[in-house]
Design a protein around this motif. Structure first.
Motif, PDB file in Angstrom:
ATOM      1  N   GLU B 505      40.479  59.866  20.647  1.00 22.94           N
ATOM      2  CA  GLU B 505      39.807  58.987  19.698  1.00 22.94           C
ATOM      3  C   GLU B 505      38.425  58.601  20.206  1.00 22.94           C
ATOM      4  O   GLU B 505      38.191  58.547  21.408  1.00 22.94           O
ATOM      5  CB  GLU B 505      40.631  57.706  19.519  1.00 22.94           C
ATOM      6  CG  GLU B 505      42.024  57.969  18.985  1.00 22.94           C
ATOM      7  CD  GLU B 505      42.875  56.707  18.997  1.00 22.94           C
ATOM      8  OE1 GLU B 505      43.725  56.571  18.112  1.00 22.94           O
ATOM      9  OE2 GLU B 505      42.675  55.859  19.885  1.00 22.94           O
ATOM     10  N   ALA B 514      29.918  57.745  13.565  1.00 20.51           N
ATOM     11  CA  ALA B 514      31.257  58.062  13.064  1.00 20.51           C
ATOM     12  C   ALA B 514      31.276  59.494  12.540  1.00 20.51           C
ATOM     13  O   ALA B 514      32.213  60.257  12.811  1.00 20.51           O
ATOM     14  CB  ALA B 514      31.647  57.084  11.947  1.00 20.51           C
ATOM     15  N   MET B 527      40.582  56.518  10.492  1.00 16.67           N
ATOM     16  CA  MET B 527      39.596  55.553  10.994  1.00 16.67           C
ATOM     17  C   MET B 527      40.205  54.149  10.987  1.00 16.67           C
ATOM     18  O   MET B 527      40.893  53.763  10.048  1.00 16.67           O
ATOM     19  CB  MET B 527      38.346  55.599  10.118  1.00 16.67           C
ATOM     20  CG  MET B 527      37.677  56.983  10.159  1.00 16.67           C
ATOM     21  SD  MET B 527      36.294  57.141   8.984  1.00 16.67           S
ATOM     22  CE  MET B 527      35.113  56.003   9.686  1.00 16.67           C
ATOM     23  N   VAL B 553      33.400  59.998   5.737  1.00 17.33           N
ATOM     24  CA  VAL B 553      33.576  59.282   7.010  1.00 17.33           C
ATOM     25  C   VAL B 553      32.527  58.180   7.133  1.00 17.33           C
ATOM     26  O   VAL B 553      32.836  57.041   7.518  1.00 17.33           O
ATOM     27  CB  VAL B 553      33.480  60.266   8.197  1.00 17.33           C
ATOM     28  CG1 VAL B 553      33.275  59.516   9.520  1.00 17.33           C
ATOM     29  CG2 VAL B 553      34.751  61.123   8.266  1.00 17.33           C
ATOM     30  N   TYR B 557      33.233  54.143   7.231  1.00 17.82           N
ATOM     31  CA  TYR B 557      32.776  53.249   8.301  1.00 17.82           C
ATOM     32  C   TYR B 557      32.290  51.932   7.700  1.00 17.82           C
ATOM     33  O   TYR B 557      32.700  50.841   8.109  1.00 17.82           O
ATOM     34  CB  TYR B 557      31.656  53.915   9.115  1.00 17.82           C
ATOM     35  CG  TYR B 557      31.107  52.995  10.187  1.00 17.82           C
ATOM     36  CD1 TYR B 557      31.694  52.984  11.468  1.00 17.82           C
ATOM     37  CD2 TYR B 557      30.056  52.121   9.942  1.00 17.82           C
ATOM     38  CE1 TYR B 557      31.239  52.126  12.448  1.00 17.82           C
ATOM     39  CE2 TYR B 557      29.595  51.248  10.920  1.00 17.82           C
ATOM     40  CZ  TYR B 557      30.188  51.259  12.173  1.00 17.82           C
ATOM     41  OH  TYR B 557      29.742  50.397  13.139  1.00 17.82           O
ATOM     42  N   VAL B 576      34.464  50.964  15.310  1.00 20.89           N
ATOM     43  CA  VAL B 576      35.460  51.683  14.507  1.00 20.89           C
ATOM     44  C   VAL B 576      35.939  52.879  15.321  1.00 20.89           C
ATOM     45  O   VAL B 576      35.154  53.547  15.989  1.00 20.89           O
ATOM     46  CB  VAL B 576      34.847  52.131  13.157  1.00 20.89           C
ATOM     47  CG1 VAL B 576      35.739  53.162  12.463  1.00 20.89           C
ATOM     48  CG2 VAL B 576      34.623  50.923  12.241  1.00 20.89           C
ATOM     49  N   VAL B 578      37.488  56.543  15.480  1.00 26.10           N
ATOM     50  CA  VAL B 578      37.648  57.767  14.693  1.00 26.10           C
ATOM     51  C   VAL B 578      38.635  58.652  15.451  1.00 26.10           C
ATOM     52  O   VAL B 578      38.458  58.905  16.640  1.00 26.10           O
ATOM     53  CB  VAL B 578      36.311  58.499  14.520  1.00 26.10           C
ATOM     54  CG1 VAL B 578      36.493  59.719  13.621  1.00 26.10           C
ATOM     55  CG2 VAL B 578      35.266  57.555  13.927  1.00 26.10           C
TER      56      VAL B 578
END
Lengths: 706, 706
Positions: B505, B514, B527, B553, B557, B576, B578
């Motif tokens: 991750e 992201a 996410m 994506v 975010y 965040v 991913v």
């Protein structure tokens, strides 16, 4: 009870007025000499006719050269002759008009195919001649009420049994002897004792039925390896329950090795252990896990008190024992409910250091003034609302100075409540135990065993009380189902008529009709191919979930027809089913399967892995009522999933029970022509919204032979 | 073992050379008179100093007006004085230089807050003065090897115990007396007997530790309501296992009522029953469900044979008994394995009518020629490969003519195998039982009880053998974790360093980053918002599954940041996460929780309803090795789900066990600063592909106080 003819002809066998012994030996210690010896020692008062061509007298009794010479027709003939002479003896019995015979000798079904052949021949001869048979390969039976000991068991060697409240039926002679001896050792009389051996004719079911009708016994102990006639066995258990005779059962063969050993032992059909378990549960039979447990429960039954409630009062001289007993109570489902506040206050005034809630721990202080113990027990019985009371006294009853005052105190405390069930844990000598028993107490050396036995009595109480609610076998046999394969659609129609709720589905035969049906149902829909020849539709892509408008529904129709044609070109296609989307709920599975011995049983479990992998299922014999259906639902380990977990609402358990009852009635009505029913899944909707079965499989029995 | 100081100072208490009895009464039947009476009857050889200011002699022994007057410093002082005088007596002991005292009187912690206050004061005084205390509110102890009976238990009233292979430690005096008496009744000697009462100082753990070090006992029986010092208790069990001393445990308070009664009884902390269960399982302690079972297993242990295998040979005179025993064997995990073919042939030649596979049913024929029985048993022991053998003989040993030849035949059959474990089911008199026991046989009246005891011995054997593999407590305490809340990201970093596998991750702080992270990982992705202040992310929509391209994506975010800002405006947002989409496998849950008595325990279960609703979980104390981790996995009812069901491949159980071992090592290293770890879910991938934890929660202990 339309499956059993009355067992009156067994009276010849079990309560004879006169007895012939073929092959009676003068040596009282030989197998062929022991029956006469025991009959003489037991003081049998009726006609006694040893048959022995070589002697004038046998063990002092006038002998006869042949059965034909016996001056009356004896009620029963004991065949103490070798296997080779047995067949001829049976013929002689018939010629003489004898109605019942006991065959001791072995070498029949249990020894292989040849033996089985002879056994079948003898059974057929007997049947044609009106002669009932016990055995072969059995130890016989006794009825100690009349001094009738038609047995050669070595276990009577030291002492002839006294009559009493117990009846024993056993498929194993050795085990039957074993528990009869243990009962005697415990001071419990046995009135009837029957070992059935190979069961060429009279079987364990018929004996149980007969015993259930005897007014002079209070409890039946049974040992069963396998049952030949399921309905008769069931009828016997039903009669026992109706007559309030507790049955304490040792059914062996639960394990794989055990089942194999059992079937090699008496060549009987084992049947599924789960199916036996379901039957015992349904008829309130106590299935003992161990011999000790069987004796303990039977012993407790001889008191004849079967409470319906499960509240247990506990009085001890030691806190530790109270904790121990509380743990046991939970294990066996008894409720160690607290004393009412007011009563606690009273107890506290008597014994300031005592714990008074329940378990009541009087502490050893109560021994200094025994009247405190008496009052303590009296208050518990009077105000505690307990269905049963247990006292833990360890070795105190053996203490020289305390023994007599203790017994007096306990007896005084209970005096006002003669019908209450009271058990004592005591480590003491036999004489002291008997003295307590004479005062109406049950005595156990181990507290856990006492609690187990008390819990069994309360379960008997509940079963006896509910015996009236059964509607069993009132259901008339229905018209046979059509033979051959039944499509899902047809299965739903048949079961729908029997009250099983399905979705509002429509069978269509064209794309346009599919669109019309979906318009009426509302979008989205589920569509399935319908064919009696396609059992597992999903495997060929025969189910489409979610077509959302008319165009999609029409296209899906064509897809399904095409897939069926591709994968199962020879299948008869009845059409396509258009159905509403299933509502959300808990997935369950309801099924009916056919036990080779007992016929249809209903199975219930949760969907997904619960049935298949976790084996979390409950079985019941059909038909059954709603209370039984609810107990079936409560039995599964995953029961909590129907109570609303992780934010889900509670499920409609009531409606689920209704469906179980309906499927059980249907299975009972068609008991002779159903192989399998599978409702999977049955969605249990939130409480008040009912249940709905999404799929149905119905396999008629005749299909098997087809 | 860094948690326990050596228990050598208990030797003063349990193996004294001289004894003072404060408050000794001349009446040998009074509580304060009984200890001296028992010491005299027991023939104690050391110094014996009754202290009684009112008499010249007590029960014929020279008395002293005060402890100060006693001519030597006694090893132990028995305080048979009322509660009101106890505190002063403790001071006198310290002044005299006595090292150990037993306080009999009650009225302390068990009677309420006032009593607890006094008890604590006495304990503090004793500790400061170097005086070890047994009690208060206890029945004392005995060491029958040296005739030391420092107890007033009524159960010695009739007979002074003889030394033998058993040691007993009990938190309940009454229960301790009860089982000591039952052991005696069964012919088993008890060398050490200790009741710990309120445990103001010496506790059950320390006594167990001491007993585990005594070379003259073969088995320890214990009764425990609650443990004060978890690590010491655990160390005692570990020592017992290392020294091959089986511990047969009655741990009460499993039920709710029982636990409540236990805590009111001796005011001890009950602790979670599951945590005790896990400990017993881990250290090979036999937890008895009933007193009878506790005695049975202890009795069997006195033979001193603990096989590691579980193969059981069964020889009977009756097929029924063989079936019964086979069922019991399955219930308790013993394997009724078949005899080798060749051996079966040999047996068949001896006894043509016998069943020879195992169970071996010789039929009653063997009684006609006892040498056949001998040969039969010999062949079974020689060729069957059985770890234990059980014979079922019911009442035959009591039959006048058969008794002696039977014993000879059985003894002959076993003669060549003196180290083999052989148990007999027999219903007979005590004298006959003892005669078999003298020849090395275990004798039980109930076959099921015999099988249970044999199975316990094989489990002890396995536990003793595996005792070497433990690495426990070798793990040095790690640097404390940071206090305060730990974010998921930080938890994964910390646990990742400890070897727990997580997904690859990336934590990002901008939409573009992201997108870059997702490009590197591959689409689609998952996410999640990362914040130490948001424990349950899904509840605020803080997890988005499946964004499938860079644009999605980047938009996701922004969505996540906006949701966090909306729902938790004050939360510290770390960014965040991913992550790749999780691979498919079986969902499991691994957790660590902190038991108030024992510290961290690891929990394992399957995901979904299995842990939460079905309570299908296994616990282990940390640290543990891979074998233990595998047994933990095998323990859950849903184990089959990891073996590949419904078409799924088998899961990587090996990798799952590795993760359990690693989390256990981590929890052990941080035993003083972890409150909770929750890895949920941990996906078990197909065999060979490992496991991966998708989420992690780590709560340091210090947070609780913050």
């Amino acid at each position: 009870m339309n499956h059993v003819s009355p067992a009156t002809d067994l009276d010849h066998l079990f309560r004879p007025r006169s007895i012939a012994i073929l092959g009676a030996s003068n040596d009282p210690n030989r197998i062929s000499g022991r029956p006469l010896r025991y009959l003489l020692e037991g003081g049998f008062k009726g006609g006694l006719y040893p048959v022995n061509p070589n002697r004038e007298t046998v063990q002092g009794v006038k002998a006869y050269a042949s059965l034909a010479d016996v001056p009356e027709v004896p009620d029963v003939a004991l065949l103490a002759v070798p296997a080779a002479l047995t067949e001829q003896a049976v013929v002689e019995c018939i010629e003489k008009g004898v109605r019942a015979a006991v065959i001791f000798s072995a070498g029949y079904a249990e020894s292989g195919d040849d033996g089985l052949l002879v056994q079948d021949r003898i059974a057929a001869t007997a049947k044609a001649g009106g002669l009932r048979l016990l055995g072969p390969n059995c130890l016989g039976m006794f009825n100690s009420n009349i001094g009738y000991f038609g047995t050669f068991t070595q276990s009577l060697d030291r002492e002839i049994p006294s009559p009493g409240p117990v009846g024993i039926v056993s498929q194993s002679g050795a085990y039957g002897s074993h528990i009869a001896y243990l009962a005697r050792k415990r001071g419990i009389g046995v009135s009837y004792w029957i070992t059935t051996g190979n069961e060429a004719d009279v079987d364990v079911a018929e004996c149980l039925y007969w015993m259930a009708g005897q007014s002079d016994i209070k409890v039946i102990m049974a040992y069963v390896e396998g049952v030949r006639n399921g309905p008769r066995f069931r009828a016997a258990l039903a009669l026992a329950r109706r007559n309030r005779k507790p049955v304490v059962m040792m059914k062996v063969g639960r394990s794989e090795v055990g089942a194999k050993a059992a079937s090699s032992h008496t060549a009987s059909l084992a049947g599924s252990d789960e199916v036996y378990d379901a039957l015992f549960r349904q008829y309130g039979v106590h299935r003992a896990a161990t011999t000790e447990e069987q004796l303990d429960v039977a012993y407790a039954c001889t008191r004849g008190i079967f409470p319906q409630g499960n509240k247990l009062g506990v009085v001890t001289l030691s806190g530790g024992a109270g904790v121990l007993i509380s743990d046991s109570a939970e294990r066996y489902g008894l409720d160690v409910a607290p004393m009412p506040e007011a009563a606690q206050k009273q107890l506290k005034e008597l014994l300031p250091f005592a714990s008074v809630e329940n378990p009541v721990d009087t502490t050893a202080q109560a021994l200094n003034d025994m009247s405190l113990l008496s009052k303590n027990i009296h208050i518990m019985l009077e105000q505690g609302g307990y269905d049963a009371l247990i006292g833990f006294f360890s070795t105190v009853p053996s203490t020289r100075t305390l023994s007599a005052p203790l017994r007096q105190a306990i007896t005084d405390g209970c005096a006002a409540f003669p019908d209450r069930l009271v058990a004592m844990e005591m480590v003491t000598d036999e004489e002291t135990v008997r003295s307590y028993e004479k005062n109406g107490f049950l005595v156990f050396e181990d507290a856990d065993r006492a609690v187990l036995a008390l819990s069994a009595l309360t379960r008997f109480g509940t079963a006896f009380e509910n015996a009236g609610s059964e509607a069993e076998d009132d259901i008339a046999a229905a018209a046979p189902l059509a033979t051959g394969q039944v499509s899902e659609y047809e299965a739903k129609r048949i079961l729908g008529q029997a009250g099983i709720p399905f979705l509002d589905e429509k069978l269509v035969n064209a794309a346009g009709a599919a669109g019309d049906a979906a318009d009426a149902i509302g979008y989205p829909v589920v569509m399935k191919i319908v064919s009696p020849d396609i059992e597992h539709k999903t495997e060929i892509g025969g189910v489409l979930v979610g077509p959302g408008d008319r165009a999609e529904v029409m296209a899906s129709y064509d897809t399904l027809i095409a897939r069926a044609a591709e994968h199962c070109p020879d299948a008869l296609i009845e059409g396509v089913l258009v159905a509403p989307m299933a509502k959300k709920g808990v997935e369950t599975i309801i099924g009916v399967s056919r036990d080779p011995v007992f016929g249809p049983v209903v199975m219930f479990g949760l969907g997904g892995v619960h049935v298949e992998v976790l084996k979390d299922v409950a079985f019941r014999h059909v038909p059954f009522d709603k209370a039984e259906a609810l107990s079936m639902i409560d039995q599964i380990r995953g029961r909590a999933l129907l109570s609303g977990v992780r934010g889900a609402p509670p499920s409609d358990v009531d409606a689920l029970a209704d469906v179980l009852v309906r499927i059980s009635a249907f299975a009972a009505a068609h008991r002779d022509n159903i192989e399998t029913i599978d409702l999977n899944p049955v969605i249990a909707l939130p409480a008040g919204q009912g249940v709905v079965a999404l799929d149905a499989l119905l396999v008629p029995l005749s299909r098997i032979g087809a």
